[in-house]
Design a protein around this motif. Structure first.
Motif, PDB file in Angstrom:
ATOM      1  N   VAL A 112       9.680  -0.031  -0.971  1.00  0.00           N
ATOM      2  CA  VAL A 112       9.368   0.904   0.119  1.00  0.00           C
ATOM      3  C   VAL A 112       7.956   0.642   0.626  1.00  0.00           C
ATOM      4  N   ALA A 113       6.996   0.555  -0.274  1.00  0.00           N
ATOM      5  CA  ALA A 113       5.605   0.308   0.136  1.00  0.00           C
ATOM      6  C   ALA A 113       5.484  -1.019   0.871  1.00  0.00           C
ATOM      7  N   GLU A 114       6.127  -2.054   0.342  1.00  0.00           N
ATOM      8  CA  GLU A 114       6.084  -3.366   1.004  1.00  0.00           C
ATOM      9  C   GLU A 114       6.711  -3.297   2.396  1.00  0.00           C
ATOM     10  N   GLY A 115       7.807  -2.558   2.529  1.00  0.00           N
ATOM     11  CA  GLY A 115       8.464  -2.417   3.826  1.00  0.00           C
ATOM     12  C   GLY A 115       7.623  -1.654   4.828  1.00  0.00           C
ATOM     13  N   LEU A 116       6.911  -0.648   4.371  1.00  0.00           N
ATOM     14  CA  LEU A 116       5.997   0.075   5.257  1.00  0.00           C
ATOM     15  C   LEU A 116       4.903  -0.857   5.767  1.00  0.00           C
ATOM     16  N   LEU A 117       4.306  -1.590   4.860  1.00  0.00           N
ATOM     17  CA  LEU A 117       3.196  -2.474   5.235  1.00  0.00           C
ATOM     18  C   LEU A 117       3.650  -3.638   6.108  1.00  0.00           C
ATOM     19  N   ALA A 118       4.906  -4.068   5.937  1.00  0.00           N
ATOM     20  CA  ALA A 118       5.439  -5.175   6.744  1.00  0.00           C
ATOM     21  C   ALA A 118       6.012  -4.700   8.075  1.00  0.00           C
ATOM     22  N   GLY A 119       6.056  -3.380   8.286  1.00  0.00           N
ATOM     23  CA  GLY A 119       6.573  -2.844   9.546  1.00  0.00           C
ATOM     24  C   GLY A 119       8.082  -2.673   9.582  1.00  0.00           C
ATOM     25  N   ARG A 120       8.770  -2.813   8.454  1.00  0.00           N
ATOM     26  CA  ARG A 120      10.233  -2.652   8.418  1.00  0.00           C
ATOM     27  C   ARG A 120      10.643  -1.187   8.353  1.00  0.00           C
ATOM     28  N   PHE A 121       9.780  -0.346   7.805  1.00  0.00           N
ATOM     29  CA  PHE A 121      10.072   1.081   7.677  1.00  0.00           C
ATOM     30  C   PHE A 121       8.999   1.872   8.421  1.00  0.00           C
ATOM     31  N   GLU A 122       9.391   3.017   8.957  1.00  0.00           N
ATOM     32  CA  GLU A 122       8.436   3.892   9.646  1.00  0.00           C
ATOM     33  C   GLU A 122       7.757   4.844   8.677  1.00  0.00           C
ATOM     34  N   ALA A 123       8.530   5.324   7.695  1.00  0.00           N
ATOM     35  CA  ALA A 123       8.010   6.243   6.683  1.00  0.00           C
ATOM     36  C   ALA A 123       8.751   5.945   5.385  1.00  0.00           C
ATOM     37  N   GLY A 124       8.210   6.463   4.276  1.00  0.00           N
ATOM     38  CA  GLY A 124       8.904   6.231   3.025  1.00  0.00           C
ATOM     39  C   GLY A 124       8.247   6.927   1.855  1.00  0.00           C
ATOM     40  N   ILE A 125       9.033   7.086   0.786  1.00  0.00           N
ATOM     41  CA  ILE A 125       8.533   7.643  -0.467  1.00  0.00           C
ATOM     42  C   ILE A 125       8.182   6.477  -1.379  1.00  0.00           C
ATOM     43  N   CYS A 126       6.914   6.432  -1.773  1.00  0.00           N
ATOM     44  CA  CYS A 126       6.446   5.350  -2.645  1.00  0.00           C
ATOM     45  C   CYS A 126       5.217   5.834  -3.408  1.00  0.00           C
ATOM     46  N   ALA A 127       4.620   4.965  -4.180  1.00  0.00           N
ATOM     47  CA  ALA A 127       3.414   5.328  -4.923  1.00  0.00           C
ATOM     48  C   ALA A 127       2.294   5.660  -3.948  1.00  0.00           C
ATOM     49  N   ARG A 128       1.593   6.744  -4.237  1.00  0.00           N
ATOM     50  CA  ARG A 128       0.460   7.157  -3.397  1.00  0.00           C
ATOM     51  C   ARG A 128      -0.620   6.077  -3.363  1.00  0.00           C
ATOM     52  N   GLN A 129      -0.617   5.207  -4.351  1.00  0.00           N
ATOM     53  CA  GLN A 129      -1.577   4.102  -4.423  1.00  0.00           C
ATOM     54  C   GLN A 129      -1.521   3.233  -3.165  1.00  0.00           C
ATOM     55  N   ALA A 130      -0.337   3.125  -2.548  1.00  0.00           N
ATOM     56  CA  ALA A 130      -0.211   2.324  -1.319  1.00  0.00           C
ATOM     57  C   ALA A 130      -1.143   2.865  -0.232  1.00  0.00           C
ATOM     58  N   LEU A 131      -1.255   4.189  -0.135  1.00  0.00           N
ATOM     59  CA  LEU A 131      -2.167   4.801   0.848  1.00  0.00           C
ATOM     60  C   LEU A 131      -3.615   4.505   0.473  1.00  0.00           C
ATOM     61  N   GLU A 132      -3.925   4.610  -0.806  1.00  0.00           N
ATOM     62  CA  GLU A 132      -5.296   4.352  -1.257  1.00  0.00           C
ATOM     63  C   GLU A 132      -5.688   2.893  -1.026  1.00  0.00           C
ATOM     64  N   ASP A 133      -4.713   1.982  -1.140  1.00  0.00           N
ATOM     65  CA  ASP A 133      -4.972   0.560  -0.927  1.00  0.00           C
ATOM     66  C   ASP A 133      -4.999   0.175   0.554  1.00  0.00           C
ATOM     67  N   HIS A 134      -4.311   0.949   1.408  1.00  0.00           N
ATOM     68  CA  HIS A 134      -4.176   0.586   2.828  1.00  0.00           C
ATOM     69  C   HIS A 134      -4.339   1.809   3.745  1.00  0.00           C
ATOM     70  N   PRO A 135      -5.461   2.506   3.670  1.00  0.00           N
ATOM     71  CA  PRO A 135      -5.635   3.710   4.496  1.00  0.00           C
ATOM     72  C   PRO A 135      -5.677   3.417   5.995  1.00  0.00           C
ATOM     73  N   GLU A 136      -5.986   2.177   6.348  1.00  0.00           N
ATOM     74  CA  GLU A 136      -6.018   1.817   7.772  1.00  0.00           C
ATOM     75  C   GLU A 136      -4.614   1.637   8.347  1.00  0.00           C
ATOM     76  N   LYS A 137      -3.600   1.425   7.496  1.00  0.00           N
ATOM     77  CA  LYS A 137      -2.229   1.185   7.955  1.00  0.00           C
ATOM     78  C   LYS A 137      -1.290   2.364   7.706  1.00  0.00           C
ATOM     79  N   LEU A 138      -1.627   3.210   6.728  1.00  0.00           N
ATOM     80  CA  LEU A 138      -0.721   4.279   6.312  1.00  0.00           C
ATOM     81  C   LEU A 138      -1.398   5.631   6.393  1.00  0.00           C
ATOM     82  N   CYS A 139      -0.576   6.675   6.542  1.00  0.00           N
ATOM     83  CA  CYS A 139      -1.087   8.045   6.512  1.00  0.00           C
ATOM     84  C   CYS A 139      -0.177   8.898   5.626  1.00  0.00           C
TER      85      CYS A 139
END
Length: 181
Positions: free
Chosen positions: A126-153
């Motif tokens: 899910v996190a990889e799909g969000l970052l690659a633009g395949r998904f608009e939203a998703g449930i994943c580890a909150r760490q993805a937001l901490e690692d990519h605050p410029e791409k995720l909210c």
């Protein structure tokens, strides 16, 4: 000792397995990651691995238990928390209509505001799909937001899931074991 679980590295199964091995004084055990549990259980009954760790919330749990009855046995059970989870969205999508989730997470929050739900194999996917633009939203580890605050909210902070985990082996526990009723 070779202990197997579901990959990829960074998912909840790996997190909990490493915690378990450290807590049980088995830090030297070799960890082997599989793409799916049917393959991991097949490796267990074939003697290629010594143990398999599986979360009971995983969608394949009942099938694995049923398919390997009398060949794979629970040898330990415990409760453990997952990575803290969150419902995240891509910053470049103003009003996400699609949400991705690993099937076990589908009821962790109300997803009725999304018009499409997409299954993903893992929360890592899910996190990889969000970052690659395949998904608009998703449930994943909150760490993805901490690692990519410029791409995720953050849409919703869900915290860790507290689940029951089972370690399987090929020999049943003796009746005198405190886990056996």
């Amino acid at each position: 000792m070779i202990v197997a679980t579901l990959g990829p590295e960074g998912n909840n199964h790996v997190l909990v397995l490493r915690r378990y091995l450290a807590a049980r004084g088995l830090a030297d055990a070799q960890v082997k990651l599989f793409d799916d549990f049917p393959t991991a259980f097949a490796a267990l009954v074939a003697g290629e691995v010594d143990r398999v760790l599986q979360c009971t919330a995983h969608f394949s749990h009942a099938d694995c238990v049923g398919r390997h009855m009398h060949r794979a046995f629970p040898v330990d059970v415990f409760v453990a928390g997952s990575h803290p989870l969150a419902l995240l969205a891509r910053r470049d999508v103003a009003a996400p209509r699609q949400v991705a989730r690993q099937p076990a997470t589908r009821y962790y929050t109300d997803l009725s505001g999304f018009s499409e739900e997409v299954d993903a194999a893992t929360t890592v996917a899910v996190a990889e799909g969000l970052l690659a633009g395949r998904f608009e939203a998703g449930i994943c580890a909150r760490q993805a937001l901490e690692d990519h605050p410029e791409k995720l909210c953050l849409l919703e902070d869900l915290g860790p899931a507290l689940d029951v985990w089972v370690l399987y082996g090929t020999e049943p526990l003796v009746d005198s074991n405190p886990l056996v009723l």
